[in-house]
Design a protein around this motif. Structure first.
Motif, PDB file in Angstrom:
ATOM      1  N   ASP A 173       0.819  -1.211   0.000  1.00 30.74           N
ATOM      2  CA  ASP A 173       0.000   0.000   0.000  1.00 30.74           C
ATOM      3  C   ASP A 173       0.854   1.263   0.000  1.00 30.74           C
ATOM      4  N   ILE A 174       1.995   1.210   0.665  1.00 30.20           N
ATOM      5  CA  ILE A 174       2.888   2.374   0.681  1.00 30.20           C
ATOM      6  C   ILE A 174       3.388   2.662  -0.727  1.00 30.20           C
ATOM      7  N   TRP A 175       3.728   1.606  -1.464  1.00 32.37           N
ATOM      8  CA  TRP A 175       4.198   1.796  -2.849  1.00 32.37           C
ATOM      9  C   TRP A 175       3.092   2.359  -3.728  1.00 32.37           C
ATOM     10  N   THR A 176       1.882   1.916  -3.497  1.00 30.98           N
ATOM     11  CA  THR A 176       0.751   2.447  -4.256  1.00 30.98           C
ATOM     12  C   THR A 176       0.599   3.938  -4.028  1.00 30.98           C
ATOM     13  N   TRP A 177       0.647   4.350  -2.780  1.00 29.02           N
ATOM     14  CA  TRP A 177       0.493   5.771  -2.459  1.00 29.02           C
ATOM     15  C   TRP A 177       1.685   6.578  -2.949  1.00 29.02           C
ATOM     16  N   LEU A 178       2.872   5.979  -2.913  1.00 27.39           N
ATOM     17  CA  LEU A 178       4.055   6.681  -3.393  1.00 27.39           C
ATOM     18  C   LEU A 178       3.985   6.905  -4.907  1.00 27.39           C
ATOM     19  N   ILE A 179       3.540   5.899  -5.638  1.00 26.83           N
ATOM     20  CA  ILE A 179       3.391   6.042  -7.095  1.00 26.83           C
ATOM     21  C   ILE A 179       2.322   7.092  -7.411  1.00 26.83           C
TER      22      ILE A 179
ATOM     23  N   ILE B  52      -7.359  -0.059 -10.360  1.00 26.56           N
ATOM     24  CA  ILE B  52      -6.646  -1.338 -10.352  1.00 26.56           C
ATOM     25  C   ILE B  52      -6.186  -1.711  -8.947  1.00 26.56           C
ATOM     26  N   THR B  53      -5.734  -0.716  -8.184  1.00 27.21           N
ATOM     27  CA  THR B  53      -5.241  -1.000  -6.839  1.00 27.21           C
ATOM     28  C   THR B  53      -6.352  -1.096  -5.797  1.00 27.21           C
ATOM     29  N   GLY B  54      -7.582  -0.820  -6.200  1.00 26.28           N
ATOM     30  CA  GLY B  54      -8.715  -0.988  -5.296  1.00 26.28           C
ATOM     31  C   GLY B  54      -8.956   0.177  -4.357  1.00 26.28           C
ATOM     32  N   HIS B  55      -8.437   1.331  -4.676  1.00 22.86           N
ATOM     33  CA  HIS B  55      -8.687   2.520  -3.855  1.00 22.86           C
ATOM     34  C   HIS B  55      -9.872   3.269  -4.467  1.00 22.86           C
ATOM     35  N   TRP B  56     -11.061   2.800  -4.114  1.00 21.66           N
ATOM     36  CA  TRP B  56     -12.290   3.271  -4.760  1.00 21.66           C
ATOM     37  C   TRP B  56     -12.594   4.718  -4.438  1.00 21.66           C
ATOM     38  N   PHE B  57     -12.349   5.133  -3.204  1.00 20.22           N
ATOM     39  CA  PHE B  57     -12.644   6.516  -2.832  1.00 20.22           C
ATOM     40  C   PHE B  57     -11.816   7.496  -3.663  1.00 20.22           C
ATOM     41  N   MET B  58     -10.535   7.211  -3.807  1.00 16.90           N
ATOM     42  CA  MET B  58      -9.667   8.101  -4.586  1.00 16.90           C
ATOM     43  C   MET B  58     -10.037   8.048  -6.070  1.00 16.90           C
ATOM     44  N   ALA B  59     -10.434   6.888  -6.555  1.00 19.77           N
ATOM     45  CA  ALA B  59     -10.861   6.778  -7.956  1.00 19.77           C
ATOM     46  C   ALA B  59     -12.120   7.600  -8.196  1.00 19.77           C
ATOM     47  N   ILE B  60     -13.057   7.525  -7.284  1.00 18.14           N
ATOM     48  CA  ILE B  60     -14.287   8.312  -7.411  1.00 18.14           C
ATOM     49  C   ILE B  60     -13.981   9.802  -7.292  1.00 18.14           C
ATOM     50  N   LEU B  61     -13.017  10.146  -6.444  1.00 15.75           N
ATOM     51  CA  LEU B  61     -12.623  11.538  -6.296  1.00 15.75           C
ATOM     52  C   LEU B  61     -11.960  12.076  -7.567  1.00 15.75           C
ATOM     53  N   CYS B  62     -11.296  11.211  -8.325  1.00 14.05           N
ATOM     54  CA  CYS B  62     -10.643  11.631  -9.575  1.00 14.05           C
ATOM     55  C   CYS B  62     -11.616  11.701 -10.754  1.00 14.05           C
TER      56      CYS B  62
ATOM     57  N   ILE C 292      -0.961  11.965   0.621  1.00 12.67           N
ATOM     58  CA  ILE C 292       0.072  12.020   1.663  1.00 12.67           C
ATOM     59  C   ILE C 292      -0.474  11.480   2.979  1.00 12.67           C
ATOM     60  N   PHE C 293      -1.717  11.834   3.300  1.00 10.67           N
ATOM     61  CA  PHE C 293      -2.330  11.304   4.519  1.00 10.67           C
ATOM     62  C   PHE C 293      -2.384   9.784   4.490  1.00 10.67           C
ATOM     63  N   TRP C 294      -2.874   9.213   3.381  1.00 13.08           N
ATOM     64  CA  TRP C 294      -2.998   7.766   3.299  1.00 13.08           C
ATOM     65  C   TRP C 294      -1.635   7.078   3.251  1.00 13.08           C
ATOM     66  N   MET C 295      -0.634   7.762   2.672  1.00  8.92           N
ATOM     67  CA  MET C 295       0.704   7.196   2.651  1.00  8.92           C
ATOM     68  C   MET C 295       1.265   7.117   4.076  1.00  8.92           C
ATOM     69  N   ILE C 296       1.098   8.178   4.845  1.00  8.50           N
ATOM     70  CA  ILE C 296       1.576   8.180   6.231  1.00  8.50           C
ATOM     71  C   ILE C 296       0.798   7.175   7.068  1.00  8.50           C
ATOM     72  N   TYR C 297      -0.508   7.116   6.875  1.00  5.43           N
ATOM     73  CA  TYR C 297      -1.347   6.165   7.583  1.00  5.43           C
ATOM     74  C   TYR C 297      -0.923   4.730   7.279  1.00  5.43           C
ATOM     75  N   SER C 298      -0.640   4.447   6.005  1.00  2.00           N
ATOM     76  CA  SER C 298      -0.212   3.103   5.624  1.00  2.00           C
ATOM     77  C   SER C 298       1.152   2.765   6.204  1.00  2.00           C
ATOM     78  N   ALA C 299       2.051   3.739   6.239  1.00  5.33           N
ATOM     79  CA  ALA C 299       3.379   3.506   6.808  1.00  5.33           C
ATOM     80  C   ALA C 299       3.285   3.228   8.304  1.00  5.33           C
ATOM     81  N   LEU C 300       2.456   3.979   9.013  1.00  2.00           N
ATOM     82  CA  LEU C 300       2.285   3.755  10.438  1.00  2.00           C
ATOM     83  C   LEU C 300       1.580   2.445  10.713  1.00  2.00           C
TER      84      LEU C 300
END
Length: 137
Positions: free
Chosen positions: A3-9, A65-75, A124-132
């Motif tokens: 998940d961290i790699w997904t958010w980083l990409i 593809i990565t299953g992040h539906w909220f972000m996909a709907i937001l885009c 950035i929020f989700w990346m930090i959340y995933s890292a923690l």
């Protein structure tokens, strides 16, 4: 860890979009302050419009593809807006009308920039959340 790699990409996709939109705003500001002629400004902006649309489309598909539906709907609204501009052939800046539409073009790009920055903060929020979250496991 995946998940961290997904958010980083997705972070790098969004940074690319911010760069493209800021470049367009700089071209419009240079035109407004008479540092550049209308032809050069329009050609510079038009050269990055399609890459902007492609990066936005790839980002939306990446979220699906990565299953992040909220972000996909937001885009989706931004992607739909770009599709509408492209389908109506209004996506390119017209050299002859650039001075008449300068304020509108700047406002449009500022709105896009604000929208992308909102997505960037969420990423950035989700990346930090995933890292923690990975750190706790």
């Amino acid at each position: 860890m995946g998940d961290i790699w997904t958010w980083l990409i997705s972070f790098f996709f969004l940074i690319a979009l911010v760069g493209i939109i800021v470049y367009q705003l700089v071209c419009l500001a240079d035109l407004e302050f008479d540092y550049i002629n209308p032809y050069d400004s329009a050609s510079r902006i038009n050269s990055v419009v399609l890459p902007e649309f492609i990066v936005q489309g790839v980002l939306c598909v990446f979220y699906l593809i990565t299953g992040h539906w909220f972000m996909a709907i937001l885009c989706l609204p931004y992607l739909y807006y770009n599709f509408q501009l492209y389908s109506k052939r209004q996506h390119l800046v017209d050299v002859t009308e650039i001075f008449n539409l300068l304020n509108w073009e700047k406002k449009k790009r500022l709105f896009k920039l604000a929208y992308i920055i909102l997505n960037l903060f969420l990423t950035i929020f989700w990346m930090i959340y995933s890292a923690l979250d990975d750190h706790d496991d």
